[in-house]
Scaffold this motif. Sequence first.
Motif, PDB file in Angstrom:
ATOM      1  N   VAL A   5       6.000   4.011  -5.726  1.00 43.37           N
ATOM      2  CA  VAL A   5       4.782   4.791  -5.481  1.00 43.37           C
ATOM      3  C   VAL A   5       4.107   5.126  -6.813  1.00 43.37           C
ATOM      4  O   VAL A   5       2.894   5.037  -6.941  1.00 43.37           O
ATOM      5  CB  VAL A   5       5.102   6.076  -4.682  1.00 43.37           C
ATOM      6  CG1 VAL A   5       3.931   7.045  -4.717  1.00 43.37           C
ATOM      7  CG2 VAL A   5       5.442   5.746  -3.250  1.00 43.37           C
ATOM      8  N   ALA A   6       4.906   5.506  -7.802  1.00 45.42           N
ATOM      9  CA  ALA A   6       4.344   5.842  -9.109  1.00 45.42           C
ATOM     10  C   ALA A   6       3.669   4.628  -9.739  1.00 45.42           C
ATOM     11  O   ALA A   6       2.578   4.745 -10.322  1.00 45.42           O
ATOM     12  CB  ALA A   6       5.439   6.367 -10.029  1.00 45.42           C
ATOM     13  N   ARG A   7       4.265   3.438  -9.610  1.00 49.03           N
ATOM     14  CA  ARG A   7       3.656   2.211 -10.147  1.00 49.03           C
ATOM     15  C   ARG A   7       2.339   1.908  -9.469  1.00 49.03           C
ATOM     16  O   ARG A   7       1.348   1.560 -10.121  1.00 49.03           O
ATOM     17  CB  ARG A   7       4.595   1.022  -9.973  1.00 49.03           C
ATOM     18  CG  ARG A   7       5.646   0.923 -11.027  1.00 49.03           C
ATOM     19  CD  ARG A   7       6.490  -0.315 -10.869  1.00 49.03           C
ATOM     20  NE  ARG A   7       5.699  -1.517 -10.745  1.00 49.03           N
ATOM     21  CZ  ARG A   7       6.146  -2.647 -10.213  1.00 49.03           C
ATOM     22  NH1 ARG A   7       7.359  -2.732  -9.756  1.00 49.03           N
ATOM     23  NH2 ARG A   7       5.364  -3.700 -10.156  1.00 49.03           N
ATOM     24  N   VAL A   8       2.302   2.035  -8.137  1.00 43.89           N
ATOM     25  CA  VAL A   8       1.075   1.738  -7.402  1.00 43.89           C
ATOM     26  C   VAL A   8       0.001   2.764  -7.744  1.00 43.89           C
ATOM     27  O   VAL A   8      -1.164   2.410  -7.933  1.00 43.89           O
ATOM     28  CB  VAL A   8       1.355   1.718  -5.878  1.00 43.89           C
ATOM     29  CG1 VAL A   8       0.058   1.603  -5.104  1.00 43.89           C
ATOM     30  CG2 VAL A   8       2.269   0.564  -5.522  1.00 43.89           C
ATOM     31  N   ALA A   9       0.389   4.031  -7.849  1.00 39.33           N
ATOM     32  CA  ALA A   9      -0.580   5.078  -8.160  1.00 39.33           C
ATOM     33  C   ALA A   9      -1.171   4.888  -9.556  1.00 39.33           C
ATOM     34  O   ALA A   9      -2.339   5.202  -9.793  1.00 39.33           O
ATOM     35  CB  ALA A   9       0.070   6.448  -8.056  1.00 39.33           C
ATOM     36  N   GLN A  10      -0.365   4.355 -10.481  1.00 36.06           N
ATOM     37  CA  GLN A  10      -0.866   4.073 -11.839  1.00 36.06           C
ATOM     38  C   GLN A  10      -1.832   2.908 -11.829  1.00 36.06           C
ATOM     39  O   GLN A  10      -2.637   2.760 -12.735  1.00 36.06           O
ATOM     40  CB  GLN A  10       0.294   3.711 -12.765  1.00 36.06           C
ATOM     41  CG  GLN A  10       0.837   4.845 -13.538  1.00 36.06           C
ATOM     42  CD  GLN A  10       1.883   4.335 -14.522  1.00 36.06           C
ATOM     43  OE1 GLN A  10       2.439   3.243 -14.357  1.00 36.06           O
ATOM     44  NE2 GLN A  10       2.177   5.137 -15.505  1.00 36.06           N
ATOM     45  N   GLY A  11      -1.692   2.048 -10.841  1.00 37.66           N
ATOM     46  CA  GLY A  11      -2.559   0.886 -10.758  1.00 37.66           C
ATOM     47  C   GLY A  11      -2.105  -0.255 -11.634  1.00 37.66           C
ATOM     48  O   GLY A  11      -2.858  -1.173 -11.908  1.00 37.66           O
ATOM     49  N   GLY A  12      -0.840  -0.247 -12.047  1.00 30.91           N
ATOM     50  CA  GLY A  12      -0.350  -1.290 -12.932  1.00 30.91           C
ATOM     51  C   GLY A  12       0.730  -2.135 -12.312  1.00 30.91           C
ATOM     52  O   GLY A  12       1.334  -1.779 -11.325  1.00 30.91           O
ATOM     53  N   GLN A  13       0.927  -3.295 -12.887  1.00 30.05           N
ATOM     54  CA  GLN A  13       1.976  -4.221 -12.470  1.00 30.05           C
ATOM     55  C   GLN A  13       3.102  -4.259 -13.483  1.00 30.05           C
ATOM     56  O   GLN A  13       3.808  -5.229 -13.586  1.00 30.05           O
ATOM     57  CB  GLN A  13       1.403  -5.630 -12.300  1.00 30.05           C
ATOM     58  CG  GLN A  13       0.682  -5.870 -11.022  1.00 30.05           C
ATOM     59  CD  GLN A  13       1.640  -6.217  -9.904  1.00 30.05           C
ATOM     60  OE1 GLN A  13       2.842  -6.361 -10.091  1.00 30.05           O
ATOM     61  NE2 GLN A  13       1.112  -6.343  -8.722  1.00 30.05           N
ATOM     62  N   SER A  14       3.286  -3.241 -14.267  1.00 28.35           N
ATOM     63  CA  SER A  14       4.292  -3.274 -15.326  1.00 28.35           C
ATOM     64  C   SER A  14       5.673  -3.010 -14.842  1.00 28.35           C
ATOM     65  O   SER A  14       5.979  -2.590 -13.826  1.00 28.35           O
ATOM     66  CB  SER A  14       3.943  -2.282 -16.412  1.00 28.35           C
ATOM     67  OG  SER A  14       3.811  -0.985 -15.876  1.00 28.35           O
ATOM     68  N   PRO A  45       0.828  -1.207   0.000  1.00 25.07           N
ATOM     69  CA  PRO A  45       0.000   0.000   0.000  1.00 25.07           C
ATOM     70  C   PRO A  45       0.870   1.268   0.000  1.00 25.07           C
ATOM     71  O   PRO A  45       1.995   1.264   0.507  1.00 25.07           O
ATOM     72  CB  PRO A  45      -0.821  -0.108   1.282  1.00 25.07           C
ATOM     73  CG  PRO A  45      -0.070  -1.048   2.149  1.00 25.07           C
ATOM     74  CD  PRO A  45       0.685  -1.968   1.232  1.00 25.07           C
ATOM     75  N   ILE A  46       0.319   2.343  -0.560  1.00 27.26           N
ATOM     76  CA  ILE A  46       1.073   3.595  -0.696  1.00 27.26           C
ATOM     77  C   ILE A  46       1.564   4.130   0.653  1.00 27.26           C
ATOM     78  O   ILE A  46       2.715   4.570   0.740  1.00 27.26           O
ATOM     79  CB  ILE A  46       0.251   4.645  -1.466  1.00 27.26           C
ATOM     80  CG1 ILE A  46       0.131   4.218  -2.931  1.00 27.26           C
ATOM     81  CG2 ILE A  46       0.887   6.026  -1.380  1.00 27.26           C
ATOM     82  CD1 ILE A  46      -0.688   5.147  -3.797  1.00 27.26           C
ATOM     83  N   PRO A  47       0.762   4.119   1.740  1.00 31.21           N
ATOM     84  CA  PRO A  47       1.290   4.640   3.013  1.00 31.21           C
ATOM     85  C   PRO A  47       2.553   3.914   3.492  1.00 31.21           C
ATOM     86  O   PRO A  47       3.465   4.536   4.043  1.00 31.21           O
ATOM     87  CB  PRO A  47       0.135   4.441   3.994  1.00 31.21           C
ATOM     88  CG  PRO A  47      -1.085   4.465   3.139  1.00 31.21           C
ATOM     89  CD  PRO A  47      -0.667   3.803   1.852  1.00 31.21           C
ATOM     90  N   ALA A  48       2.622   2.615   3.277  1.00 36.90           N
ATOM     91  CA  ALA A  48       3.813   1.861   3.682  1.00 36.90           C
ATOM     92  C   ALA A  48       5.022   2.267   2.843  1.00 36.90           C
ATOM     93  O   ALA A  48       6.136   2.408   3.365  1.00 36.90           O
ATOM     94  CB  ALA A  48       3.561   0.364   3.538  1.00 36.90           C
ATOM     95  N   ILE A  49       4.801   2.465   1.550  1.00 36.81           N
ATOM     96  CA  ILE A  49       5.909   2.874   0.670  1.00 36.81           C
ATOM     97  C   ILE A  49       6.381   4.277   1.040  1.00 36.81           C
ATOM     98  O   ILE A  49       7.584   4.559   1.070  1.00 36.81           O
ATOM     99  CB  ILE A  49       5.490   2.826  -0.806  1.00 36.81           C
ATOM    100  CG1 ILE A  49       5.020   1.435  -1.184  1.00 36.81           C
ATOM    101  CG2 ILE A  49       6.644   3.221  -1.702  1.00 36.81           C
ATOM    102  CD1 ILE A  49       4.330   1.372  -2.532  1.00 36.81           C
TER     103      ILE A  49
END
Length: 64
Positions: A55-64, A28-32
Amino acid sequence: MTAKWPVRRPTEHAAIRAACQSERPLPPIPAILADLITANRLGDRHGVNLCAHLVARVAQGGQS
């Protein structure tokens, strides 16, 4: 003692392919962000860079 050359070792390509076989959940973003703050306080520029990209990957919602 007999040696067999070359010693077979997994390559970087094989390791990346094996890692791509299973999808790993992103934290989750808060942990990162907590890790980002810690890395910044410690002066760990590489850690700050890794956390910022994560954080940018999680915010995008992707696993790329």
